[in-house]
Scaffold this motif. Sequence first.
Motif, PDB file in Angstrom:
ATOM      1  N   VAL A  47       0.859  -1.188   0.000  1.00  0.00           N
ATOM      2  CA  VAL A  47       0.000   0.000   0.000  1.00  0.00           C
ATOM      3  C   VAL A  47       0.900   1.245   0.000  1.00  0.00           C
ATOM      4  CG1 VAL A  47      -1.700   1.279   1.385  1.00  0.00           C
ATOM      5  CG2 VAL A  47      -1.906  -1.204   1.123  1.00  0.00           C
ATOM      6  N   TYR A  48       0.413   2.293  -0.596  1.00  0.00           N
ATOM      7  CA  TYR A  48       1.143   3.559  -0.699  1.00  0.00           C
ATOM      8  C   TYR A  48       1.640   4.008   0.676  1.00  0.00           C
ATOM      9  CZ  TYR A  48       2.016   8.370  -2.303  1.00  0.00           C
ATOM     10  OH  TYR A  48       2.578   9.575  -2.618  1.00  0.00           O
ATOM     11  N   CYS A  49       2.907   4.390   0.751  1.00  0.00           N
ATOM     12  CA  CYS A  49       3.574   4.734   2.021  1.00  0.00           C
ATOM     13  C   CYS A  49       2.802   5.762   2.841  1.00  0.00           C
ATOM     14  CB  CYS A  49       4.984   5.267   1.754  1.00  0.00           C
ATOM     15  SG  CYS A  49       6.081   4.072   0.985  1.00  0.00           S
ATOM     16  N   ASP A  50       2.291   6.788   2.182  1.00  0.00           N
ATOM     17  CA  ASP A  50       1.588   7.851   2.898  1.00  0.00           C
ATOM     18  C   ASP A  50       0.355   7.306   3.626  1.00  0.00           C
ATOM     19  OD1 ASP A  50       1.397  10.722   3.517  1.00  0.00           O
ATOM     20  OD2 ASP A  50      -0.483  10.587   2.374  1.00  0.00           O
ATOM     21  N   ASP A  51      -0.318   6.348   3.017  1.00  0.00           N
ATOM     22  CA  ASP A  51      -1.491   5.736   3.645  1.00  0.00           C
ATOM     23  C   ASP A  51      -1.087   4.928   4.879  1.00  0.00           C
ATOM     24  OD1 ASP A  51      -3.086   6.846   1.683  1.00  0.00           O
ATOM     25  OD2 ASP A  51      -3.054   5.038   0.434  1.00  0.00           O
ATOM     26  N   ILE A  52       0.042   4.247   4.797  1.00  0.00           N
ATOM     27  CA  ILE A  52       0.532   3.487   5.952  1.00  0.00           C
ATOM     28  C   ILE A  52       0.926   4.439   7.076  1.00  0.00           C
ATOM     29  CG2 ILE A  52       2.323   1.907   6.786  1.00  0.00           C
ATOM     30  CD1 ILE A  52       2.398   0.722   3.920  1.00  0.00           C
ATOM     31  N   ILE A  53       1.589   5.511   6.720  1.00  0.00           N
ATOM     32  CA  ILE A  53       2.006   6.492   7.726  1.00  0.00           C
ATOM     33  C   ILE A  53       0.784   7.096   8.417  1.00  0.00           C
ATOM     34  CG2 ILE A  53       3.101   8.768   8.032  1.00  0.00           C
ATOM     35  CD1 ILE A  53       5.103   7.831   5.795  1.00  0.00           C
ATOM     36  N   THR A  54      -0.264   7.352   7.663  1.00  0.00           N
ATOM     37  CA  THR A  54      -1.499   7.873   8.257  1.00  0.00           C
ATOM     38  C   THR A  54      -2.043   6.893   9.289  1.00  0.00           C
ATOM     39  OG1 THR A  54      -2.022   9.128   6.264  1.00  0.00           O
ATOM     40  CG2 THR A  54      -3.866   8.607   7.741  1.00  0.00           C
ATOM     41  N   GLN A  55      -2.030   5.597   8.964  1.00  0.00           N
ATOM     42  CA  GLN A  55      -2.510   4.588   9.904  1.00  0.00           C
ATOM     43  C   GLN A  55      -1.591   4.477  11.119  1.00  0.00           C
ATOM     44  OE1 GLN A  55      -5.479   3.069   9.925  1.00  0.00           O
ATOM     45  NE2 GLN A  55      -5.822   4.482   8.242  1.00  0.00           N
ATOM     46  N   LEU A  56      -0.295   4.608  10.910  1.00  0.00           N
ATOM     47  CA  LEU A  56       0.650   4.605  12.028  1.00  0.00           C
ATOM     48  C   LEU A  56       0.384   5.774  12.966  1.00  0.00           C
ATOM     49  CD1 LEU A  56       3.971   3.653  10.213  1.00  0.00           C
ATOM     50  CD2 LEU A  56       2.814   2.320  11.991  1.00  0.00           C
ATOM     51  N   SER A  57       0.098   6.918  12.392  1.00  0.00           N
ATOM     52  CA  SER A  57      -0.204   8.099  13.189  1.00  0.00           C
ATOM     53  C   SER A  57      -1.463   7.890  14.029  1.00  0.00           C
ATOM     54  CB  SER A  57      -0.366   9.315  12.274  1.00  0.00           C
ATOM     55  OG  SER A  57      -0.736  10.445  13.013  1.00  0.00           O
ATOM     56  N   ALA A  58      -2.479   7.303  13.417  1.00  0.00           N
ATOM     57  CA  ALA A  58      -3.720   7.029  14.147  1.00  0.00           C
ATOM     58  C   ALA A  58      -3.470   6.031  15.280  1.00  0.00           C
ATOM     59  CB  ALA A  58      -4.778   6.484  13.189  1.00  0.00           C
TER      60      ALA A  58
END
Length: 104
Positions: A47-58
């Motif tokens: 999955v696109y890195c930015d989407d993973i980072i968003t989930q990590l942030s959450a």
Amino acid sequence: MEENTITSDHSCRKSHHPDYVKKDLTNRLNRIEGQIRGIKGMVDKDVYCDDIITQLSATQSALNSVAKVLLQGHLKGCVVDRLAEGDEEVLDELLVTIQKLMKK
């Protein structure tokens, strides 16, 4: 064993959260566990890195919320009780704990 020895031994101390707080913490941690599994799946699926980072942030935000609940209970329960017993060492422990939380 003396009571002071028991209180100063970290392995013998326990928190005493009401059942509704334990249930809330368990529910929060179960959701976080699910989020982590979801993030692992996202990595596996490229999955696109930015989407993973968003989930990590959450997920980090959810972990911070658990820490806030625990810290509040610690302050209102453990710290107050130990101060009432004349144990001021708890303040130094609390400062270390807060420093650990602020590293994140």
